[in-house]
Write a protein that holds these residues in place. Structure first.
Motif, mmCIF file in Angstrom:
data_model
loop_
_atom_site.group_PDB
_atom_site.id
_atom_site.type_symbol
_atom_site.label_atom_id
_atom_site.label_comp_id
_atom_site.label_asym_id
_atom_site.label_seq_id
_atom_site.Cartn_x
_atom_site.Cartn_y
_atom_site.Cartn_z
ATOM 1 N N PHE A 171 42.792 23.627 5.536
ATOM 2 C CA PHE A 171 43.392 24.921 5.864
ATOM 3 C C PHE A 171 44.286 25.358 4.712
ATOM 4 N N ASN A 172 43.890 26.437 4.057
ATOM 5 C CA ASN A 172 44.624 26.924 2.874
ATOM 6 C C ASN A 172 44.791 25.841 1.817
ATOM 7 N N THR A 173 43.814 24.964 1.723
ATOM 8 C CA THR A 173 43.870 23.916 0.716
ATOM 9 C C THR A 173 42.461 23.645 0.236
ATOM 10 N N LYS A 174 42.365 23.028 -0.922
ATOM 11 C CA LYS A 174 41.041 22.828 -1.525
ATOM 12 C C LYS A 174 40.830 21.358 -1.857
ATOM 13 N N PRO A 175 39.573 20.971 -2.009
ATOM 14 C CA PRO A 175 39.320 19.607 -2.456
ATOM 15 C C PRO A 175 39.747 19.447 -3.912
ATOM 16 N N GLU A 176 40.245 18.272 -4.256
ATOM 17 C CA GLU A 176 40.537 17.986 -5.655
ATOM 18 C C GLU A 176 39.210 17.923 -6.411
ATOM 19 N N THR A 177 39.303 17.953 -7.752
ATOM 20 C CA THR A 177 38.066 17.904 -8.532
ATOM 21 C C THR A 177 37.283 16.636 -8.192
ATOM 22 N N LYS A 178 35.988 16.760 -8.210
ATOM 23 C CA LYS A 178 35.064 15.647 -7.938
ATOM 24 C C LYS A 178 34.989 15.291 -6.456
ATOM 25 N N VAL A 179 35.948 15.775 -5.648
ATOM 26 C CA VAL A 179 35.965 15.350 -4.257
ATOM 27 C C VAL A 179 34.748 15.897 -3.499
ATOM 28 N N GLU A 180 34.343 17.120 -3.846
ATOM 29 C CA GLU A 180 33.178 17.681 -3.171
ATOM 30 C C GLU A 180 31.936 16.842 -3.431
ATOM 31 N N GLN B 136 28.011 12.819 -1.530
ATOM 32 C CA GLN B 136 27.403 11.487 -1.601
ATOM 33 C C GLN B 136 27.613 10.721 -0.298
ATOM 34 N N GLN B 137 28.787 10.920 0.294
ATOM 35 C CA GLN B 137 29.129 10.199 1.511
ATOM 36 C C GLN B 137 28.599 10.900 2.756
ATOM 37 N N GLY B 138 28.035 12.066 2.580
ATOM 38 C CA GLY B 138 27.548 12.820 3.731
ATOM 39 C C GLY B 138 28.672 13.345 4.602
ATOM 40 N N VAL B 139 29.804 13.627 3.976
ATOM 41 C CA VAL B 139 30.947 14.132 4.741
ATOM 42 C C VAL B 139 31.033 15.644 4.573
ATOM 43 N N LYS B 140 31.182 16.321 5.686
ATOM 44 C CA LYS B 140 31.261 17.779 5.661
ATOM 45 C C LYS B 140 32.711 18.213 5.452
ATOM 46 N N ILE B 141 32.918 19.107 4.485
ATOM 47 C CA ILE B 141 34.262 19.668 4.289
ATOM 48 C C ILE B 141 34.209 21.138 4.679
#
Ligand code: GDP
Length: 476
Positions: free
Chosen positions: A432-441, A446-451
């Protein structure tokens, strides 16, 4: 052409989970964000009593092919970038060149800094990219664009080759761009141009005077000594390069600089490389589009037409484009809008596409009879207050069939450890009003995690509700 399951469900007013179920019957395991092809979409739609009109094209086809018509090619001005070490005089030299403009008398001279300018020299016009340093140059080259025809390498005669000099040489050589050396500050007492020439030979730049191929001119941006000669040599080099474009096609080129201006909206300086850019043209660049409302040159004059090799400021885009992006003129504004929307959607899908396809086993595991299902969530927000608000709003969604469990709720950017927590707990991440750090996406995919990212709470609630629906037992 493709459409995501969620879009299709919205356009038909059918629950996404019903669509996914139908897709399973058709042998396709799909998630809500998955793109399905037109044929499958048509099949699904028919099942739900809809008919689908196929548009039958890829929107990128709106971008016209560059016409290669030798007979229409005409000479265009060279495009020059000034590079060199900090403080060696790039800005001063660009200023001196601006003042050397022979058209200055009649037309009032170059008054606006728009990121590029064109000067009239006795040997013809030359276009300078007015963004000293190599950021812009490198950015464009990384995108595969070869915007610059010539590089003027500025080396201070009292300082010699420095790290950024070497870097600039490397970039220009890698891009296969001809280098002209301006040995600057020769008015200074400690100036030793010969030493600079000697140093440059170590970079395979051998001065003409010594039997090499590189033009090296002593100049002074301060006293203007050598500046007219520099322009003359640039014009000569351009003649050798025989630079030509076709002015008779729809315009195309690159964005040199872009910004949002109060009262003017998004303003982009573009370099026209092919065709002629005209007021009223339908333009698309990246995910932005529009109609060219007005154009302004570096003299602050309104212009109606810009031929190849010239820069101009363009007004009328829907948003601020990215410097270094290509721009294209297309048939009409509708096409421009469609291309831009398609690209935006593709970018969005790429972001959401980090969702691993649910495997059949996963789905059957979820649909095992008995026991309440639970959607696990990792919440990240900009401030504590919103982290709490989001967590509470999501927890309220918990019902008889599907529960909601907040694994963690914290403040800050979405980190790798959030992804690992989510992976371990089979959770989705809500930012919420925040973003993934670089490479996190990348790690998430790779982990199959939905952001999922939001800035409005009810949108987060809607999305989580859909995720919960997806956990409901499929009826096959
Ligand atoms: P940039 O960082 O490469 O853009 O360098 P600048 O153009 O900002 O110049 C750096 C400093 O060198 C400034 O103080 C300029 O006044 C000075 N300078 C630039 N060219 C000359 C020159 O030809 N002669 C002398 N004496 N000083 C110069």
């Amino acid at each position: 052409e493709s459409i995501s399951v969620s879009e299709l469900s919205q356009s038909m007013g059918v629950k996404a989970s019903d669509l996914i179920r139908k897709l399973m019957q058709l042998g396709t395991m799909a998630t809500i964000n998955q793109l399905i092809d037109a044929d499958t979409a048509a099949l699904l739609a028919t099942d739900f009593g809809f008919t689908v009109e196929k548009k039958g094209f890829e929107v990128e086809e709106f971008i016209p092919e560059v016409e290669v018509d030798e007979s229409k090619l005409v000479n265009r001005p060279p495009v020059v970038t000034v590079m060199g070490h900090v403080d060696h005089g790039k800005t001063s030299l660009l200023d001196a060149i601006r003042q050397a403009d022979v058209a200055a008398g009649e037309a009032g001279g170059i008054t606006q800094h728009i990121g590029a300018y064109s000067v009239q020299t006795p040997k013809g016009p030359i276009t300078f990219l007015d963004t000293p340093g190599h950021e812009a140059f490198t950015a464009m080259r990384e995108r595969g664009a070869k915007v610059t025809d010539l590089v003027v390498l500025v080396v201070a005669a009292d300082d010699g080759v420095m790290p950024q000099t070497a870097e600039a040489i490397k970039h220009a050589q890698a891009a296969g761009v001809t280098i002209l050396v301006a040995i600057n500050k020769i008015d200074k007492p400690g100036a030793t141009p010969e030493r600079v020439m000697q140093q440059l030979t170590e970079y395979k730049l051998v001065p003409e005077q010594w039997g090499g191929e590189t033009i090296m001119l002593p100049v002074s941006a301060r006293t203007k000594q050598g500046v007219p000669e520099l322009l003359e040599y640039i014009a000569l080099q351009a003649e050798v390069l025989d630079l030509k474009s076709n002015p008779e096609t729809l315009a195309a080129g690159h964005v040199i600089e872009a910004k949002l201006e109060k009262g003017r909206g998004p303003v982009a300086t573009v370099l026209v490389e092919e065709g002629t850019l005209r007021v009223g043209d339908a333009i698309v660049t990246g995910i932005h589009y529009g109609r060219v409302r007005a154009m302004m040159n570096e003299r602050g004059e309104q212009v109606k037409e810009v031929p190849p090799g010239y820069p101009v400021e363009v007004l009328g885009l829907s948003g601020v484009p990215v410097a270094g992006d290509e721009f294209n003129i297309v048939e009409d504004e509708k096409a421009a809008k469609e291309v831009a929307a398609h690209r935006a959607e593709k970018a969005r899908q790429k972001e959401l596409g980090s969702v691993k396809r649910a495997t059949l086993e996963d789905l059957f595991a979820k649909s095992k009879p008995g026991g309440q299902k639970e959607l696990n969530v990792v919440v990240k927000a900009d401030v504590q207050g919103s982290a709490e608000a989001v967590s509470q709003a999501l927890q309220k969604l918990a019902g008889k069939k599907v529960g909601v469990k907040i694994l963690t709720s914290a403040v800050g950017a979405i980190t790798e450890s959030d992804v690992l927590t989510a992976a371990a707990g089979k959770a989705v991440i809500v930012g919420f009003n925040t973003k993934p750090e670089t490479k996190v996406e990348q790690i998430a995919s790779q982990q199959g995690v939905k952001i999922l990212q939001f800035s409005i709470i009810y949108e987060a609630v809607d999305a989580i509700r859909t995720e919960m629906e997806d956990l409901l037992e499929p009826i096959i």
